[in-house]
Design a protein around this motif. Sequence first.
Motif, PDB file in Angstrom:
ATOM      1  N   LYS A   1     -23.560  37.752 -21.051  1.00 35.15           N
ATOM      2  CA  LYS A   1     -23.222  38.692 -19.974  1.00 35.15           C
ATOM      3  C   LYS A   1     -22.384  38.040 -18.877  1.00 35.15           C
ATOM      4  O   LYS A   1     -21.441  38.645 -18.372  1.00 35.15           O
ATOM      5  N   TYR A   2     -22.703  36.795 -18.478  1.00 31.80           N
ATOM      6  CA  TYR A   2     -21.911  36.169 -17.419  1.00 31.80           C
ATOM      7  C   TYR A   2     -20.491  35.913 -17.895  1.00 31.80           C
ATOM      8  O   TYR A   2     -19.538  36.021 -17.120  1.00 31.80           O
ATOM      9  N   GLN A   3     -20.327  35.605 -19.188  1.00 26.77           N
ATOM     10  CA  GLN A   3     -18.973  35.428 -19.725  1.00 26.77           C
ATOM     11  C   GLN A   3     -18.228  36.762 -19.734  1.00 26.77           C
ATOM     12  O   GLN A   3     -17.050  36.835 -19.387  1.00 26.77           O
ATOM     13  N   GLN A   4     -18.916  37.810 -20.115  1.00 28.79           N
ATOM     14  CA  GLN A   4     -18.310  39.135 -20.135  1.00 28.79           C
ATOM     15  C   GLN A   4     -17.911  39.568 -18.727  1.00 28.79           C
ATOM     16  O   GLN A   4     -16.844  40.163 -18.526  1.00 28.79           O
ATOM     17  N   PHE A   5     -18.770  39.260 -17.756  1.00 30.61           N
ATOM     18  CA  PHE A   5     -18.477  39.606 -16.364  1.00 30.61           C
ATOM     19  C   PHE A   5     -17.147  39.005 -15.929  1.00 30.61           C
ATOM     20  O   PHE A   5     -16.284  39.698 -15.384  1.00 30.61           O
ATOM     21  N   PHE A   6     -16.960  37.704 -16.178  1.00 26.46           N
ATOM     22  CA  PHE A   6     -15.728  37.052 -15.747  1.00 26.46           C
ATOM     23  C   PHE A   6     -14.532  37.444 -16.599  1.00 26.46           C
ATOM     24  O   PHE A   6     -13.406  37.503 -16.099  1.00 26.46           O
ATOM     25  N   THR A   7     -14.754  37.753 -17.854  1.00 28.76           N
ATOM     26  CA  THR A   7     -13.670  38.267 -18.696  1.00 28.76           C
ATOM     27  C   THR A   7     -13.167  39.593 -18.140  1.00 28.76           C
ATOM     28  O   THR A   7     -11.955  39.814 -18.018  1.00 28.76           O
ATOM     29  N   GLU A   8     -14.106  40.464 -17.772  1.00 26.12           N
ATOM     30  CA  GLU A   8     -13.730  41.752 -17.181  1.00 26.12           C
ATOM     31  C   GLU A   8     -12.994  41.557 -15.855  1.00 26.12           C
ATOM     32  O   GLU A   8     -11.999  42.231 -15.574  1.00 26.12           O
ATOM     33  N   TYR A   9     -13.482  40.618 -15.049  1.00 27.86           N
ATOM     34  CA  TYR A   9     -12.850  40.336 -13.760  1.00 27.86           C
ATOM     35  C   TYR A   9     -11.401  39.882 -13.959  1.00 27.86           C
ATOM     36  O   TYR A   9     -10.485  40.383 -13.304  1.00 27.86           O
ATOM     37  N   ILE A  10     -11.195  38.945 -14.871  1.00 27.52           N
ATOM     38  CA  ILE A  10      -9.857  38.397 -15.113  1.00 27.52           C
ATOM     39  C   ILE A  10      -8.922  39.483 -15.648  1.00 27.52           C
ATOM     40  O   ILE A  10      -7.757  39.566 -15.241  1.00 27.52           O
ATOM     41  N   GLN A  11      -9.424  40.344 -16.525  1.00 26.42           N
ATOM     42  CA  GLN A  11      -8.597  41.419 -17.063  1.00 26.42           C
ATOM     43  C   GLN A  11      -8.266  42.469 -16.001  1.00 26.42           C
ATOM     44  O   GLN A  11      -7.270  43.172 -16.101  1.00 26.42           O
ATOM     45  N   PHE A  12      -9.078  42.568 -14.989  1.00 27.18           N
ATOM     46  CA  PHE A  12      -8.905  43.538 -13.910  1.00 27.18           C
ATOM     47  C   PHE A  12      -7.991  43.007 -12.806  1.00 27.18           C
ATOM     48  O   PHE A  12      -7.162  43.742 -12.270  1.00 27.18           O
ATOM     49  N   TYR A  13      -8.120  41.737 -12.480  1.00 28.93           N
ATOM     50  CA  TYR A  13      -7.492  41.137 -11.305  1.00 28.93           C
ATOM     51  C   TYR A  13      -5.969  41.281 -11.298  1.00 28.93           C
ATOM     52  O   TYR A  13      -5.387  41.781 -10.342  1.00 28.93           O
ATOM     53  N   ARG A  14      -5.302  40.837 -12.355  1.00 25.89           N
ATOM     54  CA  ARG A  14      -3.839  40.835 -12.379  1.00 25.89           C
ATOM     55  C   ARG A  14      -3.258  42.247 -12.309  1.00 25.89           C
ATOM     56  O   ARG A  14      -2.344  42.500 -11.518  1.00 25.89           O
ATOM     57  N   PRO A  15      -3.756  43.187 -13.121  1.00 31.42           N
ATOM     58  CA  PRO A  15      -3.227  44.550 -13.009  1.00 31.42           C
ATOM     59  C   PRO A  15      -3.440  45.169 -11.620  1.00 31.42           C
ATOM     60  O   PRO A  15      -2.600  45.928 -11.148  1.00 31.42           O
ATOM     61  N   VAL A  16      -4.551  44.836 -10.974  1.00 35.65           N
ATOM     62  CA  VAL A  16      -4.785  45.350  -9.621  1.00 35.65           C
ATOM     63  C   VAL A  16      -3.745  44.778  -8.658  1.00 35.65           C
ATOM     64  O   VAL A  16      -3.183  45.506  -7.840  1.00 35.65           O
ATOM     65  N   LEU A  17      -3.475  43.477  -8.759  1.00 35.40           N
ATOM     66  CA  LEU A  17      -2.452  42.886  -7.888  1.00 35.40           C
ATOM     67  C   LEU A  17      -1.093  43.520  -8.136  1.00 35.40           C
ATOM     68  O   LEU A  17      -0.345  43.796  -7.185  1.00 35.40           O
ATOM     69  N   ASN A  18      -0.766  43.763  -9.395  1.00 30.73           N
ATOM     70  CA  ASN A  18       0.515  44.397  -9.710  1.00 30.73           C
ATOM     71  C   ASN A  18       0.597  45.791  -9.101  1.00 30.73           C
ATOM     72  O   ASN A  18       1.618  46.171  -8.524  1.00 30.73           O
ATOM     73  N   ARG A  19      -0.465  46.572  -9.232  1.00 32.41           N
ATOM     74  CA  ARG A  19      -0.488  47.926  -8.656  1.00 32.41           C
ATOM     75  C   ARG A  19      -0.440  47.850  -7.133  1.00 32.41           C
ATOM     76  O   ARG A  19       0.238  48.642  -6.489  1.00 32.41           O
ATOM     77  N   LEU A  20      -1.169  46.902  -6.580  1.00 33.83           N
ATOM     78  CA  LEU A  20      -1.163  46.719  -5.126  1.00 33.83           C
ATOM     79  C   LEU A  20       0.252  46.419  -4.644  1.00 33.83           C
ATOM     80  O   LEU A  20       0.717  47.006  -3.661  1.00 33.83           O
TER      81      LEU A  20
END
Length: 139
Positions: A3-22
């Motif tokens: 679960k902790y690995q999945q948490f950070f995998t989800e975070y990393i997959q989310f972070y860059r697209p959010v910055l791009n949209r921002l």
Amino acid sequence: MKKYQQFFTEYIQFYRPVLNRLNTLLAPYQLFHSQWGILKLLWFEGEMTSAEIAVRKQVEKPSVTKIIQRLLEMEMVTIRPGTDRREKWIVLTPKGEATVIKVMADLEVFYEGLLEGATREDIEAGIRIMKLANQNLHK
């Protein structure tokens, strides 16, 4: 996957697209997320030195200096001399303040959309987890 690995995998997959949209949302204001972060910091915390901004934003001081220079050119910030001639305080201008207010209104819609379906408790738990992970990172 744990679960902790999945948490950070989800975070990393989310972070860059959010910055791009921002960055896309900030483009009409001729801002990038790094510039926005400093404007928002000054809005909420008040004037500070480049060194303080660098510590708070966890970036190198030369990076802050470059961003501040661009914000000066855009008339979003100004510099107020300190008591020591080497000390310079970065201050939002009225134009910078007006921009922060407009951007925050735009981003409120964006952020609410990202968290659609999340309960208040979900959001509070997410905030607690991010704060805890950040504290542990800096031990």
